[in-house]
Enzyme design. Structure first.
Site: not given
Ligand SMILES: *Cc1c(COP(=O)(O)O)cnc(C)c1O
Length: 389
Positions: A123, A210, A240
């Site tokens: 994700f 990420d 986050k």
């Molecule tokens: C939540 C998340 C995103 C996206 O972040 P947003 O602030 O919602 O755009 C991308 N990568 C990972 C691993 C995430 O957990």
């Protein structure tokens, strides 16, 4: 718009590890706004930083020097071992910056369609490029045409990437989560990241991590890659937990990758504004001052042990996984209804990937709260398993 579906709970107040709804009912928070409020709700250090900054200066734009942005960048590069930072307002935007860095590198190499290797179950966000990088077809459904330039392989499978080497001569980067969060708290083999690092070194690709969900101490290190001595990515993104609820994201880069964006190559109106940066500085200082990263490591192990012993031999439980305070309980069937059952017991949890109970409590969790989460969740899972039998 209807994109968030039907929401049935209204939370109006938070303090520490607890939230209150509009009927003044209290909930223990084992989700932290999806790995955002790592210091708990309304932490006094963050509240004070926001209040002071609101009284001083909220916004000037990136046409000017912004001292809190420079301080935050300095702190982040020192703590991460990276060289430069680009600030965004969200995780998806931090990943967009990373994807643009890879494209820039490919363009400099004269490649017509540079490729980024991404994984199944990943994700990376909801913008067009990041949802294309995301490995969940549901996230992509209905949004064609999607941008080109991504190659997909199974997660935790280095051999699958090695097989691509001979087939494509336009690969520039691998983008991967150190632990897949939305994908179900999937933890790869201990040698996965080190092997990706050496493959990237051999092939002259960038290793882009990420860490939007895994960073900011949640995994038991500030960044999850720091579980591997001496390993550094070329690019790492976070968001986050960085602002404890104030929107901020960051894309950090090292070496050649840190020099790819020249003046005018990328930008954001709000990114790195004084308010968000002051909040993030307070978050990083508090993680240190209160030893919360060490706490995440210790409590994560404790919570995992408690869940393992409570759920030992429980039918329908496939696996219990965790790294720090990223914890997943995988069942052999969809279990979304557990969210409401937990809520009725005054506990906020989440189910991701359909069948994985996900626990992302604040790093400020107490030992007693950890025990309460373990016993409540284990009881719910056991009852659920019995009914399913
Ligand atoms: C939540 C998340 C995103 C996206 O972040 P947003 O602030 O919602 O755009 C991308 N990568 C990972 C691993 C995430 O957990």
């Amino acid at each position: 718009m209807q994109n968030y579906g039907n929401r049935t709970l209204t939370l109006v107040r938070g303090e520490g590890n607890y939230l209150w709804d509009d009927s003044d009912r209290r909930y223990l928070d084992a989700l932290s706004g999806i790995a955002v409020c790592g210091l708990g709700h309304c932490h006094p250090a963050v509240t004070q930083a926001i209040q002071e900054q609101a009284n001083t200066l909220l916004h000037v734009s990136n046409l000017y020097n912004i001292p809190p942005q420079e301080q935050l960048a300095e702190k982040l590069v020192t703590l991460s071992g990276m060289d430069n930072v680009f600030f965004s307002n969200s995780g998806a935007e931090a990943n967009e910056a990373a994807i643009k860095l890879a494209r820039k590198l490919g363009n400099e190499r004269g490649l017509a369609c540079p490729k980024i290797i991404v994984t199944e179950g990943a994700f990376h966000g909801r913008t067009l490029a990041t949802l294309t990088a995301t490995g969940n077809p549901k996230v992509q459904q209905g949004f064609a045409p999607l941008p080109e330039g991504f190659l997909r392989v199974p997660y935790n499978d280095v051999a699958a990437i090695e097989k691509l080497v001979g087939k494509h001569d336009d690969i520039v980067a691998i983008l991967v989560e150190p632990v897949q969060g939305e994908g179900g708290i999937r933890i790869p083999d201990a040698d996965y990241l080190p092997r990706l690092r050496s493959l990237c070194d051999q092939q002259d690709w960038m290793l882009m991590l990420d860490e939007i969900q895994t960073a900011n101490g949640r995994s038991g290190k500030l960044f999850a890659y720091q579980h591997h001595d001496g390993l550094l990515p070329d690019v790492v993104t976070t968001a986050k937990g960085l602002g404890n609820g104030v929107p901020i994201g960051a894309c950090l880069a090292r070496g050649k990758a840190a020099e790819l964006f020249t003046a005018g190559a990328h930008g954001s109106t709000f990114g790195g504004n004084p308010l968000a940066c002051r909040a993030a500085l307070a978050v990083l200082e508090t993680l240190e001052n209160e030893w919360l990263i060490e706490r995440a490591e210790r409590l994560g192990t404790q919570l995992l042990d408690q869940l393992n012993s409570e759920l030992a031999g429980c039918a329908h439980v496939k696996e219990i996984r965790g790294l720090g305070l990223l914890i997943g309980i995988e069942l052999d069937r969809p279990c979304g209804e557990l969210v409401e059952l937990a809520r009725n017991q005054g506990l906020l949890i989440n189910v991701t990937a359909g069948n994985v109970v996900r626990l992302l409590p604040p790093l400020t969790l107490t030992d007693a709260e950890s025990t309460l989460i373990a016993t409540t969740v284990a009881t719910l899972v056991r009852d659920f398993a019995q009914q399913a039998a």
